[in-house]
Design an enzyme around this catalytic site. Structure first.
Site, PDB file in Angstrom:
ATOM      1  N   LYS A   1     -49.535 -19.295   0.612  1.00 34.99           N
ATOM      2  CA  LYS A   1     -49.730 -20.303  -0.439  1.00 34.99           C
ATOM      3  C   LYS A   1     -49.471 -21.701   0.097  1.00 34.99           C
ATOM      4  O   LYS A   1     -50.147 -22.656  -0.262  1.00 34.99           O
ATOM      5  CB  LYS A   1     -48.825 -20.011  -1.645  1.00 34.99           C
TER       6      LYS A   1
ATOM      7  N   LYS B   1     -57.261 -11.316  -0.284  1.00 25.21           N
ATOM      8  CA  LYS B   1     -57.250 -10.522  -1.522  1.00 25.21           C
ATOM      9  C   LYS B   1     -58.003 -11.271  -2.633  1.00 25.21           C
ATOM     10  O   LYS B   1     -58.074 -12.504  -2.614  1.00 25.21           O
ATOM     11  CB  LYS B   1     -55.813 -10.197  -1.950  1.00 25.21           C
TER      12      LYS B   1
ATOM     13  N   LYS C   1     -56.818 -14.675  -8.785  1.00 22.13           N
ATOM     14  CA  LYS C   1     -57.155 -15.487  -9.968  1.00 22.13           C
ATOM     15  C   LYS C   1     -57.413 -16.930  -9.585  1.00 22.13           C
ATOM     16  O   LYS C   1     -58.192 -17.615 -10.205  1.00 22.13           O
ATOM     17  CB  LYS C   1     -55.965 -15.544 -10.938  1.00 22.13           C
TER      18      LYS C   1
HETATM   19  P1  TYM Z   1     -50.079 -11.224 -10.080  1.00 23.76           P
HETATM   20  O1  TYM Z   1     -50.127 -11.930 -11.370  1.00 23.76           O
HETATM   21  O2  TYM Z   1     -50.640 -11.901  -8.888  1.00 23.76           O
HETATM   22  O3  TYM Z   1     -50.768  -9.814 -10.189  1.00 23.76           O
HETATM   23  C1  TYM Z   1     -50.420  -8.864 -11.169  1.00 23.76           C
HETATM   24  C2  TYM Z   1     -50.541  -7.462 -10.578  1.00 23.76           C
HETATM   25  O4  TYM Z   1     -51.857  -7.263 -10.061  1.00 23.76           O
HETATM   26  C3  TYM Z   1     -51.779  -6.852  -8.690  1.00 23.76           C
HETATM   27  N1  TYM Z   1     -52.902  -7.470  -7.953  1.00 23.76           N
HETATM   28  C4  TYM Z   1     -53.769  -6.792  -7.198  1.00 23.76           C
HETATM   29  N2  TYM Z   1     -53.886  -5.487  -6.916  1.00 23.76           N
HETATM   30  C5  TYM Z   1     -54.904  -5.113  -6.099  1.00 23.76           C
HETATM   31  N3  TYM Z   1     -55.809  -6.003  -5.579  1.00 23.76           N
HETATM   32  C6  TYM Z   1     -55.727  -7.324  -5.850  1.00 23.76           C
HETATM   33  N4  TYM Z   1     -56.622  -8.180  -5.357  1.00 23.76           N
HETATM   34  C7  TYM Z   1     -54.671  -7.774  -6.699  1.00 23.76           C
HETATM   35  N5  TYM Z   1     -54.314  -8.995  -7.172  1.00 23.76           N
HETATM   36  C8  TYM Z   1     -53.218  -8.781  -7.925  1.00 23.76           C
HETATM   37  C9  TYM Z   1     -50.455  -7.389  -8.185  1.00 23.76           C
HETATM   38  O5  TYM Z   1     -49.992  -6.650  -7.085  1.00 23.76           O
HETATM   39  C10 TYM Z   1     -49.575  -7.227  -9.415  1.00 23.76           C
HETATM   40  O6  TYM Z   1     -49.096  -5.903  -9.476  1.00 23.76           O
HETATM   41  N6  TYM Z   1     -45.444 -11.696  -8.310  1.00 23.76           N
HETATM   42  C11 TYM Z   1     -46.264 -10.974  -9.258  1.00 23.76           C
HETATM   43  C12 TYM Z   1     -45.785 -11.095 -10.697  1.00 23.76           C
HETATM   44  C13 TYM Z   1     -44.393 -10.638 -10.941  1.00 23.76           C
HETATM   45  C14 TYM Z   1     -43.931  -9.298 -10.910  1.00 23.76           C
HETATM   46  C15 TYM Z   1     -42.563  -9.357 -11.296  1.00 23.76           C
HETATM   47  C16 TYM Z   1     -44.552  -8.085 -10.650  1.00 23.76           C
HETATM   48  C17 TYM Z   1     -43.339 -11.436 -11.281  1.00 23.76           C
HETATM   49  N7  TYM Z   1     -42.245 -10.657 -11.505  1.00 23.76           N
HETATM   50  C18 TYM Z   1     -41.797  -8.206 -11.379  1.00 23.76           C
HETATM   51  C19 TYM Z   1     -43.764  -6.916 -10.733  1.00 23.76           C
HETATM   52  C20 TYM Z   1     -42.422  -6.994 -11.100  1.00 23.76           C
HETATM   53  C21 TYM Z   1     -47.671 -11.534  -9.202  1.00 23.76           C
HETATM   54  O7  TYM Z   1     -47.905 -12.639  -8.799  1.00 23.76           O
HETATM   55  O8  TYM Z   1     -48.583 -10.755  -9.785  1.00 23.76           O
END
Ligand code: TYM
Length: 343
Positions: free
Chosen positions: A115, A206, A209
């Site tokens: 990032k 990857k 969003k």
């Molecule tokens: P975020 O918002 O980026 O994504 C949410 C979930 O979607 C999964 N994900 C993916 N899986 C497969 N391929 C992709 N291209 C892809 N993009 C996203 C992510 O692995 C996630 O499971 N840091 C986390 C949010 C968070 C969190 C937590 C997650 C904050 N606190 C506690 C679990 C537990 C995040 O940015 O997710």
């Protein structure tokens, strides 16, 4: 809800619409765990402000995220859906954990490095380059707090979150060793299919969003015509044979998306498309995605005209989450040496 069930906690950031990466890597699997676990599904708005944002968009995206969760099959009667900032305790625990986290561990996190690089090199606004906030660095500590505050047994996530989860497990162990057994060490739970969905324009990255190139990402709420355009325009290679191989990352990503949506193995899909061209696979994949997302989009549109219902889901979710969080927070404060508040 029975106290006997193991607990899962998992979250997504309301930084924009959810993508098929979020759906296939995460939310689709969460929905299958709802009966066997006590579930906490968070919308992490405090994480979302680690990158540039506008307040009105954040508010709108948070409510839209609740509707997308429910539309994807997260039943609020069987799970607790809540907004992170509605529950006291996440940031408090993050502070305690931050004071136990060496700086180097955070600076080594791949997502932080990526990032930082992205913000420095790709920002359209030159005044924003180099302005990395400390929230971005401390982000994984807040994530660890999200998980440990509920004493979660398992955390279902996509592969991109594995390193953050490893840090969370280390922090839990460190706390337990220093202050006595307090936290359950949470297990990552990754789905085999769909755990790593890649960008349609650059399959080495990857799907995200926040990708600057909108053609790289299929959003759950994309119009069918847009979905078709993005899939048909996905970057592949110049050969003609359909194979699932590291040498063909673009095509392999499309086969993985196909497999995750259909539940078929990649071998079955490769077999079905033998003798056919990439265009055939892309066209059928577009049909498949459109048909799978159609009921999600329909339900989402119904929910978005019922904001009172969405608010009631959030109210209830936050109440249950808060109860659990307060219980844990009291224990954490006590163990780590804070004077108890006189009631
Ligand atoms: P975020 O918002 O980026 O994504 C949410 C979930 O979607 C999964 N994900 C993916 N899986 C497969 N391929 C992709 N291209 C892809 N993009 C996203 C992510 O692995 C996630 O499971 N840091 C986390 C949010 C968070 C969190 C937590 C997650 C904050 N606190 C506690 C679990 C537990 C995040 O940015 O997710």
């Amino acid at each position: 809800m029975s106290d006997q069930k193991p607990v899962i906690l998992t979250c997504a950031q309301p930084t924009g619409g959810l993508t098929i990466g979020n759906y296939l890597g995460a939310i689709k699997n969460w929905a299958t765990m709802i009966d066997a676990y006590e579930c906490y599904f968070g919308i992490v708005d405090l994480h979302a402000i680690t990158i540039d944002y506008t307040p009105a968009e954040l508010r709108k995206n948070s409510l839209s995220c609740v509707a997308q969760y429910i539309a994807c099959g997260l039943d609020p009667k069987k799970s607790n859906i809540f907004i992170q900032s509605h529950v006291t305790g996440h940031t408090e625990l993050a502070w305690i954990l931050a004071c136990m986290t060496p700086l180097g561990e955070l600076q080594r996190m791949t997502q932080f490095k990526d990032k930082t690089k992205q913000l420095n090199h790709e920002s359209e606004d030159p005044t924003k380059r180099g302005s990395i906030n400390s929230g971005l660095l401390i982000y994984p500590v807040l994530m660890a707090a999200d998980i440990l505050l509920y004493n979660a047994d398992a955390v279902p996530v996509g592969a991109d979150q594995k390193q953050h989860l490893e840090l969370c497990r280390n922090l839990a162990q460190r706390f337990n060793q220093r202050f006595s057994e307090t936290f359950t060490i949470p297990e990552p739970y990754l789905s085999e299919q769909g755990k790593r969905i890649m960008s349609l324009q650059d399959p080495s990255k990857k799907m995200s969003k926040s990708d600057q190139n909108q053609n790289a990402t299929v959003f759950l709420l994309d119009d069918p015509k847009i979905i078709r355009k993005k899939i048909m325009g996905a970057v592949t290679d110049s050969s003609r044979t359909i194979e699932h191989s590291d040498d063909k990352p673009g095509l392999t990503n499309l086969i993985n998306i196909y497999a995750a949506f259909s539940g078929e193995s990649s071998e079955t899909i490769v077999g079905r498309f033998q003798g056919k061209g990439y265009g055939d696979l892309k066209s059928e994949l577009s049909d498949l995605i459109i048909s799978k997302l159609e009921p999600v989009q329909k339900r989402y549109n119904e929910l978005m005209v019922e904001p009172k219902y969405l608010e009631s889901v959030l109210k209830e979710g936050a109440e249950v989450a808060q109860k659990r969080a307060f219980k844990m927070l009291r224990k954490i404060y006590k163990k780590s040496g804070f004077q108890a508040r006189i009631q």
